[in-house]
Design a protein around this motif. Structure first.
Motif, PDB file in Angstrom:
ATOM      1  N   ALA A 116       0.842  -1.146  -0.089  1.00  0.00           N
ATOM      2  CA  ALA A 116      -0.142   0.098  -0.079  1.00  0.00           C
ATOM      3  C   ALA A 116       0.962   1.214  -0.104  1.00  0.00           C
ATOM      4  CB  ALA A 116      -0.828  -0.343   1.259  1.00  0.00           C
ATOM      5  N   HIS A 117       2.057   1.122   0.550  1.00  0.00           N
ATOM      6  CA  HIS A 117       2.834   2.386   0.621  1.00  0.00           C
ATOM      7  C   HIS A 117       3.406   2.619  -0.765  1.00  0.00           C
ATOM      8  CE1 HIS A 117       2.926   3.396   4.959  1.00  0.00           C
ATOM      9  NE2 HIS A 117       2.619   2.040   5.273  1.00  0.00           N
ATOM     10  N   ALA A 118       3.908   1.469  -1.139  1.00  0.00           N
ATOM     11  CA  ALA A 118       4.621   1.528  -2.551  1.00  0.00           C
ATOM     12  C   ALA A 118       3.486   2.152  -3.279  1.00  0.00           C
ATOM     13  CB  ALA A 118       5.103   0.012  -2.914  1.00  0.00           C
ATOM     14  N   GLY A 119       2.419   1.766  -3.474  1.00  0.00           N
ATOM     15  CA  GLY A 119       1.273   2.073  -4.223  1.00  0.00           C
ATOM     16  C   GLY A 119       0.977   3.659  -4.214  1.00  0.00           C
ATOM     17  N   ARG A 120       0.978   4.067  -2.776  1.00  0.00           N
ATOM     18  CA  ARG A 120       0.865   5.521  -2.643  1.00  0.00           C
ATOM     19  C   ARG A 120       1.897   6.127  -3.350  1.00  0.00           C
ATOM     20  NH1 ARG A 120      -1.767   3.718   1.955  1.00  0.00           N
ATOM     21  NH2 ARG A 120       0.027   3.635   3.277  1.00  0.00           N
ATOM     22  N   ILE A 121       3.184   5.785  -3.160  1.00  0.00           N
ATOM     23  CA  ILE A 121       4.296   6.371  -3.787  1.00  0.00           C
ATOM     24  C   ILE A 121       4.114   6.449  -5.334  1.00  0.00           C
ATOM     25  CG2 ILE A 121       6.796   6.134  -4.457  1.00  0.00           C
ATOM     26  CD1 ILE A 121       7.114   4.885  -1.706  1.00  0.00           C
TER      27      ILE A 121
END
Length: 126
Positions: A116-121
């Motif tokens: 999810a963090h990578a997707g937000r990036i």
């Protein structure tokens, strides 16, 4: 990742060393502080969030100041935003793929949270 304790020990040992050696140890110390404060923001007590965030920012700015003193303009370290977005997307895909095949529920949750963090990036840079 170097711990704050190890960074302290190394910097203390290199205090009187040549400029490059002591400056490298200082950059490592700032890095350890920044990474530690980032972990504190995510896992520490909520009442200390602001402290963790401010200290992390100071560490990042200290690293940048030392980079300028070492002749590093920082431009080589500044990533292309399209490349960073692609990397975030790939990171998200890889983490989700591993989460789908994991039989350990806590590992699956950690992988999905990281994805999810990578997707937000990826999305922030799109």
């Amino acid at each position: 990742m170097i711990s704050v304790t190890d960074a302290y020990r190394v910097l203390r040992e290199r205090r009187d060393a040549d400029y490059d050696s002591s400056t490298t140890a200082a950059v490592d110390a700032f890095t350890a502080i920044a990474l530690g404060m980032s972990a504190g923001e995510h896992q520490g007590p909520p009442e200390l969030y602001a402290t963790f965030a401010i200290v992390q920012q100071e560490a990042l700015e200290g690293m940048a100041a030392l980079g300028a003193q070492l002749g590093d303009t920082g431009t080589s370290a500044v990533p292309d935003l399209d490349e960073a977005a692609r990397l975030g997307g790939l990171l998200c895909e890889v983490l989700v793929q591993h989460a789908e095949t994991s039989s350990d529920p806590s590992r699956r949750l950690a992988l999905l949270n990281a994805a999810a963090h990578a997707g937000r990036i990826r999305d922030l840079l799109a």
